[in-house]
Design an enzyme around this catalytic site. Structure first.
Site, PDB file in Angstrom:
ATOM      1  N   CYS A 140      -1.801  60.192  50.827  1.00  0.00           N
ATOM      2  CA  CYS A 140      -0.541  60.697  51.351  1.00  0.00           C
ATOM      3  C   CYS A 140       0.583  59.702  51.050  1.00  0.00           C
ATOM      4  CB  CYS A 140      -0.644  60.928  52.862  1.00  0.00           C
ATOM      5  SG  CYS A 140       0.862  61.656  53.572  1.00  0.00           S
ATOM      6  N   CYS A 187      -0.963  62.907  60.301  1.00  0.00           N
ATOM      7  CA  CYS A 187      -0.193  63.198  59.083  1.00  0.00           C
ATOM      8  C   CYS A 187       0.959  64.158  59.405  1.00  0.00           C
ATOM      9  CB  CYS A 187      -1.114  63.805  58.018  1.00  0.00           C
ATOM     10  SG  CYS A 187      -0.255  64.137  56.463  1.00  0.00           S
ATOM     11  N   HIS A 211      -5.104  61.132  56.380  1.00  0.00           N
ATOM     12  CA  HIS A 211      -4.986  60.300  57.583  1.00  0.00           C
ATOM     13  C   HIS A 211      -4.684  61.156  58.802  1.00  0.00           C
ATOM     14  CE1 HIS A 211      -0.444  60.178  57.829  1.00  0.00           C
ATOM     15  NE2 HIS A 211      -0.607  60.625  56.613  1.00  0.00           N
ATOM     16  N   ARG A 257       2.855  54.428  56.053  1.00  0.00           N
ATOM     17  CA  ARG A 257       1.901  53.657  56.858  1.00  0.00           C
ATOM     18  C   ARG A 257       0.511  53.634  56.249  1.00  0.00           C
ATOM     19  NH1 ARG A 257       3.036  57.303  61.954  1.00  0.00           N
ATOM     20  NH2 ARG A 257       2.910  58.782  60.222  1.00  0.00           N
ATOM     21  N   ASP A 309       2.821  58.877  53.008  1.00  0.00           N
ATOM     22  CA  ASP A 309       3.163  58.201  54.262  1.00  0.00           C
ATOM     23  C   ASP A 309       3.210  56.681  54.090  1.00  0.00           C
ATOM     24  OD1 ASP A 309       2.922  57.045  56.969  1.00  0.00           O
ATOM     25  OD2 ASP A 309       2.595  59.109  57.601  1.00  0.00           O
TER      26      ASP A 309
HETATM   27 CO    CO Z   1       0.498  62.122  55.740  1.00  0.00          CO
END
Ligand code: CO
Length: 215
Positions: A43, A102, A99, A47, A45
């Protein structure tokens, strides 16, 4: 903005210096060749940074990231990454890593309207519909969302396995496996979802298991 770029350049200088101190030949070695054995599809993302969470150095991981780690058969970008990784780099393993928590999965789950991206997240709604029975049996909403994050990863593993790229690779006897992992933002731990697709019969087995479990 200029200040922010200056900060980045300064941090980069420090980073390059510290890597060079640890291994004076590090960058010279990487200049000529990259030889990663792993392709990571994760992803976007911020993080969930691929290399950091598995402790791998530059040169060790070939990476593709997009919102909600989706593998869509019409996405030329993702397909090109997989094709290059399998045919040219000859990676041995492809990891689809999702994750919990998400944002993309959550948006599809609650039917948020965010704009163009809703079309992309439509793919997650397809996963929701496919596993509707199984998901609606989970009463706790947070757990249901967690399960959707897991199922989304598993479906993307199958999507990778069903590309012509993997089909051709297996037909010519190339060893390449597709795995599904999920990362927890809460404790920084990765968990294996125990879907490992090494060949055509693993795909059949995956679908048989779904049928047996009644979706
Ligand atoms: Co995500």
């Amino acid at each position: 903005m200029d200040n922010k770029i200056e900060v980045l350049l300064r941090k980069n200088k420090e980073w390059a210096k510290s890597v060079k101190t640890g291994d004076p030949d590090f960058f010279t070695k990487l200049t000529n060749v990259q030889n990663p054995e792993l392709l990571w599809i994760g992803c976007s993302d911020s993080r969930v940074p691929a290399n950091e969470i598995v402790g791998l150095l530059p040169g060790e991981l070939f990476v593709h990231r997009n919102v909600a780690n989706l593998v869509v058969q019409t996405d030329l970008n993702c397909l090109s990454v997989i094709q290059y990784a399998v045919d040219v780099l000859k990676v041995k393993d492809i990891i689809v890593c999702g994750h919990y928590g998400c944002g993309g999965v959550h948006s599809a789950f609650v039917n948020n309207k965010l704009g163009l991206i809703d079309n992309w997240l439509r793919n997650i709604k397809d996963v929701m519909e496919k596993y509707q029975k199984k998901l609606s049996a989970i009463k706790d909403e947070e757990k249901r969302l967690d399960r959707l994050c897991e199922l989304n990863v598993m479906e993307q593993v199958i999507n990778v396995a069903q590309t012509t790229i993997l089909e051709d690779a297996w037909n010519r006897g190339q060893n390449v496996a597709v795995h599904g992992l999920i990362y927890s933002l809460k404790d920084g731990m990765l968990r294996d979802l125990n879907v490992c697709i090494r060949n055509f019969s693993d795909i059949t087995e995956f679908y048989n298991n779904i049928k047996k479990a009644g979706k």
